[in-house]
Write an enzyme that holds these catalytic residues in place. Structure first.
Site, PDB file in Angstrom:
ATOM      1  N   LYS A  84      -0.441 -22.655  -1.131  1.00 37.04           N
ATOM      2  CA  LYS A  84       0.542 -22.083  -0.204  1.00 37.04           C
ATOM      3  C   LYS A  84       0.148 -20.623   0.002  1.00 37.04           C
ATOM      4  CE  LYS A  84       3.795 -19.792   0.436  1.00 37.04           C
ATOM      5  NZ  LYS A  84       3.758 -18.607   1.355  1.00 37.04           N
ATOM      6  N   GLY A  87       0.621 -12.179  -6.656  1.00 33.80           N
ATOM      7  CA  GLY A  87       1.573 -11.529  -5.759  1.00 33.80           C
ATOM      8  C   GLY A  87       2.359 -10.484  -6.514  1.00 33.80           C
ATOM      9  N   THR A 145       5.209  -8.514  -8.762  1.00 32.27           N
ATOM     10  CA  THR A 145       5.806  -8.766 -10.075  1.00 32.27           C
ATOM     11  C   THR A 145       7.179  -9.440  -9.915  1.00 32.27           C
ATOM     12  OG1 THR A 145       4.564  -7.031 -11.164  1.00 32.27           O
ATOM     13  CG2 THR A 145       6.709  -7.552 -12.118  1.00 32.27           C
ATOM     14  N   GLY A 180       6.562 -12.975  -9.185  1.00 33.38           N
ATOM     15  CA  GLY A 180       5.947 -13.566 -10.385  1.00 33.38           C
ATOM     16  C   GLY A 180       7.003 -13.972 -11.407  1.00 33.38           C
ATOM     17  N   GLU A 233      -0.823 -13.240 -11.707  1.00 31.97           N
ATOM     18  CA  GLU A 233      -1.565 -12.000 -11.422  1.00 31.97           C
ATOM     19  C   GLU A 233      -0.671 -11.164 -10.538  1.00 31.97           C
ATOM     20  OE1 GLU A 233      -4.234 -11.102 -12.725  1.00 31.97           O
ATOM     21  OE2 GLU A 233      -5.522 -12.821 -13.131  1.00 31.97           O
ATOM     22  N   CYS A 240      -4.349  -4.650  -5.699  1.00 32.83           N
ATOM     23  CA  CYS A 240      -3.502  -4.699  -6.897  1.00 32.83           C
ATOM     24  C   CYS A 240      -3.957  -3.676  -7.941  1.00 32.83           C
ATOM     25  CB  CYS A 240      -3.525  -6.100  -7.484  1.00 32.83           C
ATOM     26  SG  CYS A 240      -5.181  -6.727  -7.707  1.00 32.83           S
ATOM     27  N   GLU A 256       4.836   0.544  -7.208  1.00 35.07           N
ATOM     28  CA  GLU A 256       3.605   0.171  -6.508  1.00 35.07           C
ATOM     29  C   GLU A 256       3.813   0.440  -5.020  1.00 35.07           C
ATOM     30  OE1 GLU A 256       2.646  -4.017  -6.385  1.00 35.07           O
ATOM     31  OE2 GLU A 256       0.537  -3.571  -6.787  1.00 35.07           O
TER      32      GLU A 256
HETATM   33  P1  NAD Z   1       4.610 -11.461  -2.684  1.00 34.31           P
HETATM   34  O1  NAD Z   1       5.010 -11.601  -4.095  1.00 34.31           O
HETATM   35  O2  NAD Z   1       5.604 -10.995  -1.706  1.00 34.31           O
HETATM   36  O3  NAD Z   1       4.064 -12.845  -2.123  1.00 34.31           O
HETATM   37  C1  NAD Z   1       3.041 -13.552  -2.778  1.00 34.31           C
HETATM   38  C2  NAD Z   1       3.172 -15.022  -2.454  1.00 34.31           C
HETATM   39  O4  NAD Z   1       4.403 -15.491  -2.985  1.00 34.31           O
HETATM   40  C3  NAD Z   1       3.212 -15.341  -0.957  1.00 34.31           C
HETATM   41  O5  NAD Z   1       2.480 -16.515  -0.721  1.00 34.31           O
HETATM   42  C4  NAD Z   1       4.681 -15.552  -0.689  1.00 34.31           C
HETATM   43  O6  NAD Z   1       4.927 -16.422   0.398  1.00 34.31           O
HETATM   44  C5  NAD Z   1       5.112 -16.187  -1.992  1.00 34.31           C
HETATM   45  N1  NAD Z   1       6.539 -16.066  -2.268  1.00 34.31           N
HETATM   46  C6  NAD Z   1       7.375 -15.062  -1.930  1.00 34.31           C
HETATM   47  N2  NAD Z   1       8.625 -15.316  -2.368  1.00 34.31           N
HETATM   48  C7  NAD Z   1       8.578 -16.500  -3.007  1.00 34.31           C
HETATM   49  C8  NAD Z   1       9.539 -17.299  -3.693  1.00 34.31           C
HETATM   50  N3  NAD Z   1      10.809 -16.938  -3.807  1.00 34.31           N
HETATM   51  N4  NAD Z   1       9.131 -18.458  -4.246  1.00 34.31           N
HETATM   52  C9  NAD Z   1       7.843 -18.843  -4.158  1.00 34.31           C
HETATM   53  N5  NAD Z   1       6.892 -18.149  -3.512  1.00 34.31           N
HETATM   54  C10 NAD Z   1       7.256 -16.980  -2.943  1.00 34.31           C
HETATM   55  O7  NAD Z   1       3.314 -10.527  -2.713  1.00 34.31           O
HETATM   56  P2  NAD Z   1       2.454 -10.019  -1.485  1.00 34.31           P
HETATM   57  O8  NAD Z   1       3.249  -8.971  -0.791  1.00 34.31           O
HETATM   58  O9  NAD Z   1       1.929 -11.172  -0.690  1.00 34.31           O
HETATM   59  O10 NAD Z   1       1.184  -9.389  -2.226  1.00 34.31           O
HETATM   60  C11 NAD Z   1       1.186  -8.109  -2.720  1.00 34.31           C
HETATM   61  C12 NAD Z   1       1.367  -8.128  -4.214  1.00 34.31           C
HETATM   62  O11 NAD Z   1       0.350  -8.916  -4.806  1.00 34.31           O
HETATM   63  C13 NAD Z   1       1.230  -6.755  -4.831  1.00 34.31           C
HETATM   64  O12 NAD Z   1       2.233  -6.572  -5.785  1.00 34.31           O
HETATM   65  C14 NAD Z   1      -0.138  -6.818  -5.503  1.00 34.31           C
HETATM   66  O13 NAD Z   1      -0.289  -5.949  -6.567  1.00 34.31           O
HETATM   67  C15 NAD Z   1      -0.207  -8.241  -5.928  1.00 34.31           C
HETATM   68  N6  NAD Z   1      -1.596  -8.646  -6.160  1.00 34.31           N
HETATM   69  C16 NAD Z   1      -2.026  -8.815  -7.461  1.00 34.31           C
HETATM   70  C17 NAD Z   1      -3.353  -9.170  -7.718  1.00 34.31           C
HETATM   71  C18 NAD Z   1      -3.849  -9.361  -9.131  1.00 34.31           C
HETATM   72  O14 NAD Z   1      -4.901  -9.945  -9.302  1.00 34.31           O
HETATM   73  N7  NAD Z   1      -3.144  -8.894 -10.149  1.00 34.31           N
HETATM   74  C19 NAD Z   1      -4.234  -9.355  -6.654  1.00 34.31           C
HETATM   75  C20 NAD Z   1      -3.771  -9.178  -5.354  1.00 34.31           C
HETATM   76  C21 NAD Z   1      -2.445  -8.824  -5.120  1.00 34.31           C
END
Ligand code: NAD
Length: 508
Positions: free
Chosen positions: A198, A251, A253, A256, A274, A309, A409
């Protein structure tokens, strides 16, 4: 077409390719080896952040589509068509897959740049090659990671088998759409699992194409499925699904943490996380090369628009070199990255992923000013690039680690310089965060460096460099940056489980 030929494309050629790509955007989901529309017929818009123009109305998967995809994946898994394939045959499929991805670099790059605004030269030189490398590295693990036969008394033989988990649900972010997805699907597939991916709703265009290329490479139907959709709908349904054996998530925290709840509310599935970061780069006054250090500082925060990230967003600088460091950063870093049209191969900084993200980042900048940080440059949006979601590279000096801009962040091109006094102070500030993804230490002194390697709470620590590494390097965080490790052999293993087979023997 090889990379050298692609690199010759100028802005006009990329615009032409983008125009063609816009005409044939695939909006459907990829389930069980076929293109399908979402069962409820819902749609969501995906937007080009450099112009604000809607690129396509994508099929919005819901719980029903997730269920369809998980059923297809489970059927494929149970059939053994993939998990039971001879290891070297599975490797061959994945190598062909990597080759096909490389062959489609131009097509994939245009989609990625249109969708999330990443500079086209970055997609070509960084993202696509690394996707191929990820797939190849994980393919290599297939017949290199073994089970074990343990030492037992002579009346028994004990085998530890390493088996795939089953259906893996992958939920991925938009900042490196293909690459972050590959860090999930490549080890999961290599280990013999079936995958339902997804992708983030901000960048849905490339993942379905990757799944299609996997099949073109000889991957069986149902093994790699992609359901685009909204996080709270499709993502949640995937994470709550009782037939999903593992959720692998990259995504924020905040989301997560929801993954852990969903696992608890459903089937106690494995959860690999992650998440975010607020990575410190620590510059000691005895660092070996100030030019290199300053360059690493501005590249480490402005690369990929700061939407990284592990971005080096907190620059901790020891007091004796503080003024000179800030001066050099201002003179060299201010113009190193210039916001521009991402389809122009000369552009080093594209827009942020959405207008809402631009506003969020500008809001953080206002918070920095209000809390008393000194704005050294930037802090606004380039007017000439309106209505794109651009933000100018920004530097705050004289930041206190308690300020909002040092704690939260920002996920944009905003660097914070924080002065410190001595090793202990640096460690205290570096660790004063909920995150622990990455850090770097710049010093000539091996004792200081090794002390800090041990004392700084982060999953990755660089000395006299930043963001370096290869595929042997575990990539993942301490604390609220997550609990998983991508890229490395441990990543492959995390998509397997061990089975102990204890065989009682009698003396013949
Ligand atoms: P996000 O958490 O908003 O979304 C990530 C994913 O989760 C998306 O596919 C989104 O549709 C899904 N999602 C959102 N709400 C959900 C829910 N309630 N239930 C299930 N899925 C849901 O993050 P983002 O804005 O897409 O990405 C940015 C974040 O990702 C930053 O915090 C960044 O640090 C982190 N990131 C971490 C790494 C790592 O390796 N540690 C790498 C890249 C990005």
């Amino acid at each position: 077409m090889n990379l050298e030929q692609i690199a010759k494309n100028d802005h006009a050629r990329w615009q032409e390719l983008a125009q063609e790509a816009r005409q044939r955007i695939e909006t459907r989901l990829f389930i069980d080896g076929a293109w399908v529309d979402a069962l409820d017929g819902g749609r969501f818009a995906t937007v080009d952040p450099s112009s604000g123009e809607t690129l396509a109305e994508m099929s919005a998967g819901t719980e029903k589509d997730i269920d369809r995809a998980v059923s297809a994946a489970r059927k494929a898994f149970r059939s053994g068509c993939w998990s039971g394939m001879a290891p070297r045959d599975r490797m061959a499929v994945l190598y062909r897959f990597a080759d096909l991805v490389a062959r489609h670099t131009e097509e994939l790059a245009v989609l990625e740049t249109l969708d999330m605004g990443k500079p086209i030269s970055d997609v070509i030189n960084v993202d696509v090659p690394l996707v191929c490398e990820t797939i190849r590295f994980m393919a290599e693990c297939i017949d290199k990671v073994d089970g074990a036969v343990t030492n037992t008394a002579p009346d028994a033989m004990h085998l530890i088998l390493r088996e795939p988990l089953g259906v893996v649900g992958a939920i991925t972010p938009w900042n490196y759409p293909m690459l972050m997805a590959s860090w999930k699907f490549a080890p999961a597939l290599a280990a013999g699992n079936c995958v339902v991916l997804k992708p983030a709703e901000q960048s849905p265009l490339t993942s379905t194409r990757l799944a299609e290329l996997f099949m073109e490479a000889g991957g069986p139907a149902g093994v790699f499925n992609v359901v685009n959709g909204i996080g709270e709908v499709a993502g949640q349904a995937l994470a709550l699904h009782n037939d999903v054996a593992k959720i692998t998530f990259t995504g924020s925290t905040a989301v997560g943490k929801l993954m852990l709840q969903y696992a608890g509310q459903s089937n106690m599935k494995h959860v690999g996380l992650e998440c975010g970061g607020k990575s410190p780069q620590i510059f000691m006054s005895d660092l070996p090369d100030l030019d290199r250090a300053v360059e690493a500082a501005y590249c480490g925060i402005y690369e990929n628009m700061g939407e990284v990230c592990n971005a080096g967003s907190r620059l901790l600088v020891e007091r004796p070199i503080y003024d000179e460091f800030v001066e050099r950063f201002v003179s060299e870093g201010q113009h190193a990255y210039r916001p521009g049209q991402p389809l122009d191969p000369e552009t080093s900084m594209g827009p942020l992923v959405t207008k809402a993200d631009q506003q969020r980042v500008l809001g953080m900048i206002e918070a920095g000013k209000a809390e008393g940080a000194r704005l050294a440059f930037g802090g606004d949006a380039p007017q000439a690039l309106e209505p794109g979601a651009f933000v100018n590279p920004t530097l705050f000096a004289d930041v206190n680690n308690g300020m909002t801009i040092a704690q939260q962040e920002i996920f944009g091109p905003v660097a914070c310089v924080i002065p410190f006094d001595g090793v202990d102070d640096a460690i205290r500030i570096a660790n004063d965060t909920i995150y622990g993804l990455a850090a770097s230490v710049w010093t000539r002194d091996i004792d200081k460096a090794m002390h800090m390697v041990r004392a700084v709470e982060s999953g990755i620590l660089w000395v006299n460099t930043f963001d370096a590494g290869d595929y042997t390097q575990p990539f993942g965080g301490y604390k609220q940056s997550g609990n998983a490790r991508d890229k490395c052999i441990d990543s492959f293993k995390s998509y397997t489980q061990t089975k102990s087979a204890w065989i009682q023997l009698s003396r013949p």
